[in-house]
Design a protein around this motif. Structure first.
Motif, PDB file in Angstrom:
ATOM      1  N   ASP A   1     -15.840   0.437 -13.491  1.00 54.80           N
ATOM      2  CA  ASP A   1     -16.667   1.168 -12.529  1.00 54.80           C
ATOM      3  C   ASP A   1     -15.869   1.703 -11.342  1.00 54.80           C
ATOM      4  OD1 ASP A   1     -19.393   0.543 -13.687  1.00 54.80           O
ATOM      5  OD2 ASP A   1     -18.666  -1.490 -13.346  1.00 54.80           O
ATOM      6  N   ILE A   2     -14.884   0.942 -10.879  1.00 57.22           N
ATOM      7  CA  ILE A   2     -14.145   1.290  -9.660  1.00 57.22           C
ATOM      8  C   ILE A   2     -12.655   1.126  -9.916  1.00 57.22           C
ATOM      9  CG2 ILE A   2     -13.766   0.711  -7.223  1.00 57.22           C
ATOM     10  CD1 ILE A   2     -16.614  -0.438  -7.180  1.00 57.22           C
ATOM     11  N   ASP A   3     -11.863   2.077  -9.465  1.00 59.91           N
ATOM     12  CA  ASP A   3     -10.408   2.060  -9.621  1.00 59.91           C
ATOM     13  C   ASP A   3      -9.749   1.845  -8.257  1.00 59.91           C
ATOM     14  OD1 ASP A   3      -7.724   2.498 -10.223  1.00 59.91           O
ATOM     15  OD2 ASP A   3      -7.949   4.678 -10.422  1.00 59.91           O
ATOM     16  N   THR A   4      -8.970   0.768  -8.105  1.00 61.74           N
ATOM     17  CA  THR A   4      -8.256   0.534  -6.840  1.00 61.74           C
ATOM     18  C   THR A   4      -6.769   0.866  -6.948  1.00 61.74           C
ATOM     19  OG1 THR A   4      -7.789  -1.802  -7.343  1.00 61.74           O
ATOM     20  CG2 THR A   4      -9.879  -1.301  -6.227  1.00 61.74           C
ATOM     21  N   GLY A   5      -6.398   1.596  -7.991  1.00 64.70           N
ATOM     22  CA  GLY A   5      -4.993   1.959  -8.166  1.00 64.70           C
ATOM     23  C   GLY A   5      -4.432   2.790  -7.037  1.00 64.70           C
ATOM     24  N   SER A   6      -5.308   3.445  -6.276  1.00 70.80           N
ATOM     25  CA  SER A   6      -4.835   4.248  -5.140  1.00 70.80           C
ATOM     26  C   SER A   6      -4.149   3.385  -4.084  1.00 70.80           C
ATOM     27  CB  SER A   6      -6.013   5.003  -4.515  1.00 70.80           C
ATOM     28  OG  SER A   6      -7.036   4.111  -4.128  1.00 70.80           O
ATOM     29  N   ILE A   7      -4.463   2.096  -4.041  1.00 72.83           N
ATOM     30  CA  ILE A   7      -3.775   1.186  -3.110  1.00 72.83           C
ATOM     31  C   ILE A   7      -2.325   1.027  -3.531  1.00 72.83           C
ATOM     32  CG2 ILE A   7      -3.667  -1.192  -2.264  1.00 72.83           C
ATOM     33  CD1 ILE A   7      -6.710  -1.323  -2.554  1.00 72.83           C
ATOM     34  N   ILE A   8      -2.067   0.866  -4.814  1.00 71.92           N
ATOM     35  CA  ILE A   8      -0.702   0.714  -5.320  1.00 71.92           C
ATOM     36  C   ILE A   8       0.118   1.959  -5.034  1.00 71.92           C
ATOM     37  CG2 ILE A   8       0.698   0.350  -7.392  1.00 71.92           C
ATOM     38  CD1 ILE A   8      -0.893  -2.110  -6.524  1.00 71.92           C
ATOM     39  N   ARG A   9      -0.521   3.127  -5.135  1.00 74.13           N
ATOM     40  CA  ARG A   9       0.200   4.394  -4.904  1.00 74.13           C
ATOM     41  C   ARG A   9       0.339   4.707  -3.414  1.00 74.13           C
ATOM     42  NH1 ARG A   9      -3.419   5.648  -8.945  1.00 74.13           N
ATOM     43  NH2 ARG A   9      -4.767   6.822  -7.528  1.00 74.13           N
ATOM     44  N   GLY A  10      -0.271   3.911  -2.567  1.00 73.67           N
ATOM     45  CA  GLY A  10      -0.175   4.151  -1.130  1.00 73.67           C
ATOM     46  C   GLY A  10      -1.089   5.246  -0.629  1.00 73.67           C
ATOM     47  N   GLU A  11      -2.094   5.633  -1.436  1.00 69.64           N
ATOM     48  CA  GLU A  11      -2.997   6.717  -1.059  1.00 69.64           C
ATOM     49  C   GLU A  11      -4.178   6.229  -0.225  1.00 69.64           C
ATOM     50  OE1 GLU A  11      -2.041   9.032  -5.276  1.00 69.64           O
ATOM     51  OE2 GLU A  11      -4.068   8.306  -4.850  1.00 69.64           O
ATOM     52  N   LYS A  12      -4.558   4.957  -0.412  1.00 65.21           N
ATOM     53  CA  LYS A  12      -5.659   4.375   0.350  1.00 65.21           C
ATOM     54  C   LYS A  12      -5.263   2.990   0.827  1.00 65.21           C
ATOM     55  CE  LYS A  12      -9.507   6.788  -1.924  1.00 65.21           C
ATOM     56  NZ  LYS A  12     -10.727   6.625  -2.776  1.00 65.21           N
ATOM     57  N   THR A  13      -5.850   2.590   1.939  1.00 67.07           N
ATOM     58  CA  THR A  13      -5.616   1.242   2.437  1.00 67.07           C
ATOM     59  C   THR A  13      -6.595   0.273   1.786  1.00 67.07           C
ATOM     60  OG1 THR A  13      -7.169   1.441   4.281  1.00 67.07           O
ATOM     61  CG2 THR A  13      -4.901   2.192   4.660  1.00 67.07           C
ATOM     62  N   ILE A  14      -6.298  -0.999   1.911  1.00 66.32           N
ATOM     63  CA  ILE A  14      -7.205  -2.037   1.423  1.00 66.32           C
ATOM     64  C   ILE A  14      -8.557  -1.912   2.117  1.00 66.32           C
ATOM     65  CG2 ILE A  14      -7.624  -4.526   1.521  1.00 66.32           C
ATOM     66  CD1 ILE A  14      -4.582  -4.855   0.957  1.00 66.32           C
ATOM     67  N   GLU A  15      -8.539  -1.618   3.427  1.00 68.92           N
ATOM     68  CA  GLU A  15      -9.771  -1.502   4.185  1.00 68.92           C
ATOM     69  C   GLU A  15     -10.612  -0.315   3.716  1.00 68.92           C
ATOM     70  OE1 GLU A  15      -6.840  -3.904   6.241  1.00 68.92           O
ATOM     71  OE2 GLU A  15      -6.746  -1.847   5.464  1.00 68.92           O
TER      72      GLU A  15
END
Length: 551
Positions: A498-512
């Motif tokens: 449902d949700i992809d958090t891979g953008s955190i690994i790429r540095g595109e989004k913060t955890i917050e």
């Protein structure tokens, strides 16, 4: 060091760590610059895996997340890959030192006045769904439940589309006409055209299980408490109970547990005992008739606005990988902190996967009583495992290890991130209901389905399930939301994620940022506006824990 796309290629999670985590594949011989020192990689380091910052001697502490996660088994050179051959599980001893971690709650301005559309129950709780529940007292009734399921779901519009029936028919036609099976292509066609008869009833669920008799009386008692918890669940509007009559788990025991759990229980509840009926036909037909009448009744309940403080979210990980503790778990942890700050409840379970994270959690326990209960449940559980030749340290699966979780302490410290940073307000044994706002620790196995089964029993009305490898798990009464740690998984298994958090690994989004997005999804799912993939696929997994050794 960045890769050709500008993405950071490795990460030191905590300043005190003596290992780095590869965020992308790093070739053998590559030079890595870290804190002004050049490390030459002695091995190829696959993404998600770890390598050593310094030369290590035999028995040296391996530090990750700022805590002990293992010890080296022999001398290991700087730039070497961490493996099960050179690193074994180790964890620090723990003790309650008092509430030593005052909490700085996150800014919840954007969520403070938000609501979700839920089903309000007479006792003040609010469900995110409205299900009718069939409960067997013993495995002998499973077949009768299956017959009722086949009879009711299709006619009432709740049957899951079976895209494989048409495919099987096409294969049969090909066989009869002399064609090769390989010549028939699979086409995922939705064959379910039935509409839901009862618009305000989200489904009819069946808790088939292998217990109720033949095991220990303690197992029957635990099962009774579990089934009572599901009957009392905020997402359940009414219940039909099927009993054989002679089993260990008697209806009177179940009703006593249900009353003890909720003395004001007032949902429609129908009980049928087969050995008191004239025939199986009478049992099944009467159960269907009374359930139909109950469905008419609970269909009168409509979704209405409720504050976010009425949410109870269980957090779970399964099929974890080396990115779990870096992306999905801390993002879900921030969601947990947001909900705790809003007055909601968060349930963190999987006690075998808190091994190595005990001190961090004890420092957050609000009083000695709660801390002592956590220590007791952890130690008694682990001691039982050790008596049978196992132990928490044996928790990581081959898939976990293959994708970078080398020791249980590495897996556990990353898993604990799902609980955020808020104070531990309560510690619950299996099936005990959560009554306190904030973070609650719930004693369950790490086993995916046993854990989600236990979270729902403690009152979770949504479950956030993080995965790095992909796990098709759901729950009959608690919508389960799958959160991928990496985009490759989210793309490859888009039918369950449902949700992809891979953008955190790429540095595109913060955890917050990601944590806030996850809470937004939860609000939509709680309102029935988003239907998680596990619900769409009918992943109604239910496995009672027999309190034996399950990691």
């Amino acid at each position: 060091m960045n890769n050709k796309n500008g993405q950071q290629s490795f990460l030191q999670i905590h300043p005190g760590d003596n290992v780095l985590v590869a965020l992308t594949d790093l070739p053998k011989g590559a030079a890595v610059q870290h804190n002004g020192v050049e490390l030459v990689l002695l091995d190829a380091i696959a993404a998600k895996h770890k390598f050593f910052i310094h030369d290590m001697k035999h028995g040296d502490d391996v530090i990750m997340y700022g805590t002990l996660v293992g010890k080296t088994q022999h001398e290991v050179a700087q730039g070497s890959l961490m493996t099960t051959a050179n690193t074994h599980h180790a964890a620090n001893a723990y003790v309650y030192n008092g509430f030593t971690q005052p909490w700085q709650a996150p800014d919840v301005t954007q969520f403070r006045n938000r609501t979700f559309q839920g089903y309000h129950r007479s006792d003040g709780r609010v469900g995110t769904a409205n299900y009718w529940l069939f409960v067997p007292m013993v495995f002998c009734e499973n077949r009768n439940l299956d017959i009722i399921k086949d009879a009711m779901l299709k006619e009432l519009g709740y049957a899951q589309s079976n895209k494989y029936e048409r495919y099987t028919k096409e294969l049969l036609t090909a066989y009869k006409t002399g064609q090769e099976p390989g010549s028939v292509s699979f086409h995922p066609v939705n064959t379910n055209s039935a509409d839901r008869v009862f618009a305000n009833v989200d489904g009819i669920k069946f808790l088939n299980h292998p217990g109720g008799c033949g095991g220990t009386r303690q197992d029957a008692a635990t099962l009774s408490a579990l089934l009572a918890a599901y009957a009392d669940h905020p997402n359940v509007g009414g219940v039909t109970v099927l009993s054989l009559g002679c089993q260990h788990l008697q209806v009177k025991n179940f009703l006593t547990d249900l009353h003890n759990r909720n003395p004001s229980f007032d949902k429609p509840l129908f009980v049928f005992e087969q050995q008191k009926m004239e025939s199986e036909e009478q049992l099944i037909s009467q159960a269907i008739q009374k359930t139909f009448e109950g469905l008419i009744r609970i269909n009168q309940i409509e979704r209405k606005p409720a504050p976010l403080s009425a949410l109870t979210i269980g957090v779970k990980c399964g099929g974890s990988d080396g990115f779990s503790g870096i992306s999905a778990n801390p993002a879900v942890g921030y969601t947990s902190d947001l909900l705790a700050a809003l007055g909601g409840k968060v349930l963190l379970a999987e006690f075998p996967e808190l091994c190595g994270a005990e001190q961090m959690l004890l420092d957050r326990c609000v009083n000695k009583e709660i801390a002592s209960r956590f220590i007791y449940l952890m130690e008694s559980y682990n001691e039982l495992a050790q008596k049978l030749g196992s132990g928490f340290h044996m928790n990581p699966s081959p898939g976990n290890i293959k994708d970078g979780l080398i020791t249980d302490a590495i897996k556990s410290t990353g898993a604990a991130k799902k609980g955020g940073t808020s104070p531990v307000e309560d510690v619950l044994d299996y099936t005990e209901p959560a009554t306190k706002a904030g973070l609650n620790l719930v004693c369950t196995p790490g086993n995916d389905v046993e854990a989600t089964t236990g979270k729902a029993a403690s009152g979770a009305t949504l479950i956030l399930f993080t995965t790095g490898l992909g796990t098709p798990t759901g729950n009959p009464v608690c919508p389960t939301i799958k959160v991928a740690t990496n985009t490759a998984l989210a793309t490859r298994m888009s039918d369950i994620i449902d949700i992809d958090t891979g953008s955190i690994i790429r540095g595109e989004k913060t955890i917050e940022q990601m944590g806030a997005e996850i809470l937004e999804y939860c609000i939509r799912a709680a309102s029935g506006e988003e239907i998680p993939k596990a619900v769409q696929l009918g992943q109604d997994d239910f496995i009672p824990w027999k309190r034996g050794v399950s990691l």
